[in-house]
Motif scaffolding. Sequence first.
Motif, short mmCIF file in Angstrom:
data_model
loop_
_atom_site.label_atom_id
_atom_site.label_comp_id
_atom_site.label_asym_id
_atom_site.label_seq_id
_atom_site.Cartn_x
_atom_site.Cartn_y
_atom_site.Cartn_z
N SER A 56 0.85 -1.19 0.00
CA SER A 56 0.00 0.00 0.00
C SER A 56 0.89 1.24 0.00
O SER A 56 2.06 1.18 0.35
N ASP A 57 0.30 2.36 -0.39
CA ASP A 57 1.07 3.60 -0.39
C ASP A 57 0.62 4.53 0.73
O ASP A 57 0.79 5.73 0.67
N GLY A 58 0.05 3.94 1.79
CA GLY A 58 -0.40 4.72 2.93
C GLY A 58 0.76 5.21 3.77
O GLY A 58 1.91 4.77 3.62
N ALA A 59 0.48 6.13 4.66
CA ALA A 59 1.51 6.69 5.54
C ALA A 59 2.02 5.60 6.49
O ALA A 59 1.27 4.73 6.93
N VAL A 60 3.31 5.66 6.80
CA VAL A 60 3.93 4.72 7.73
C VAL A 60 3.98 5.40 9.09
O VAL A 60 4.50 6.51 9.22
N THR A 61 3.44 4.73 10.11
CA THR A 61 3.45 5.31 11.46
C THR A 61 4.34 4.48 12.37
O THR A 61 4.50 3.28 12.19
N GLY A 62 4.89 5.16 13.37
CA GLY A 62 5.77 4.51 14.34
C GLY A 62 4.99 3.90 15.49
O GLY A 62 3.76 3.85 15.49
N ALA A 63 5.74 3.46 16.51
CA ALA A 63 5.14 2.80 17.66
C ALA A 63 4.21 3.74 18.44
O ALA A 63 3.19 3.31 18.98
N ASN A 64 4.55 5.02 18.50
CA ASN A 64 3.70 5.96 19.25
C ASN A 64 2.75 6.73 18.32
O ASN A 64 2.34 7.83 18.61
N ASN A 65 2.46 6.13 17.17
CA ASN A 65 1.48 6.62 16.22
C ASN A 65 1.87 7.94 15.55
O ASN A 65 1.02 8.66 15.07
N GLU A 66 3.16 8.26 15.51
CA GLU A 66 3.60 9.44 14.78
C GLU A 66 3.98 9.02 13.36
O GLU A 66 4.45 7.91 13.13
N SER A 67 3.79 9.90 12.43
CA SER A 67 4.04 9.60 11.02
C SER A 67 5.54 9.56 10.74
O SER A 67 6.26 10.53 10.98
N LEU A 68 6.02 8.42 10.23
CA LEU A 68 7.42 8.29 9.86
C LEU A 68 7.63 8.59 8.39
O LEU A 68 8.63 9.18 8.01
N LEU A 69 6.71 8.14 7.56
CA LEU A 69 6.75 8.42 6.12
C LEU A 69 5.36 8.85 5.68
O LEU A 69 4.37 8.23 6.04
N GLU A 70 5.30 9.91 4.91
CA GLU A 70 4.02 10.36 4.38
C GLU A 70 3.55 9.38 3.31
O GLU A 70 4.33 8.64 2.73
N LYS A 109 5.33 3.43 -0.56
CA LYS A 109 5.02 2.25 -1.37
C LYS A 109 6.26 1.41 -1.61
O LYS A 109 6.25 0.19 -1.46
N TRP A 110 7.37 2.05 -1.97
CA TRP A 110 8.59 1.30 -2.25
C TRP A 110 9.22 0.74 -0.98
O TRP A 110 9.85 -0.31 -1.01
N SER A 111 9.03 1.41 0.15
CA SER A 111 9.52 0.86 1.42
C SER A 111 8.80 -0.43 1.75
O SER A 111 9.42 -1.43 2.12
N GLU A 112 7.49 -0.42 1.63
CA GLU A 112 6.73 -1.63 1.91
C GLU A 112 7.02 -2.71 0.86
O GLU A 112 7.06 -3.90 1.17
N THR A 113 7.25 -2.29 -0.38
CA THR A 113 7.61 -3.26 -1.42
C THR A 113 8.91 -3.97 -1.05
O THR A 113 9.01 -5.19 -1.19
#
Length: 146
Positions: free
Chosen positions: A95-109, A115-119
């Motif tokens: 998916s190309d959704g935002a990546v959030t960290g453990a405390n629910n802060e956005s790490l990647l928009e 998308k390529w990170s998850e790929t």
Amino acid sequence: MKSNLFLKVLVALIFILAVVGMIMVANGGEDTSPEMASAASFMVNFAVVLLGLAAFLAVVMSLLSLFKNPAALKKTLLGLVVLGVLLAVSYFASSDGAVTGANNESLLEAGSVSKWSETGLNYSYILLVVGGVFFVWDLLKSLIKS
């Protein structure tokens, strides 16, 4: 015979440059001195050039070997196609959704980078599973043979 002499001279030159770099580092003084920065820069550049040269030679020699052996070239191209298909599956499953960290802060928009990170992660997982299956298969085959 000439290539043997060339390799000996090349190895000797690399050795001399490495020794000169090590002497520069040893005489560089404090960690923050300009001499130390210059010596460290020389060693890093030297290592990068050697790494690049080694990678280039490895690729060129592999390609020459493949072109001399058409059966190996066919197997290699088939392997590259399989890896490409697995990458495509990983890409379309991401998916190309935002990546959030453990405390629910956005790490990647949300977007291409996400998308390529998850790929990359999915591709790694797929390759890990495939490698694990082949490892267990080979282990079982060797146990049955012995």
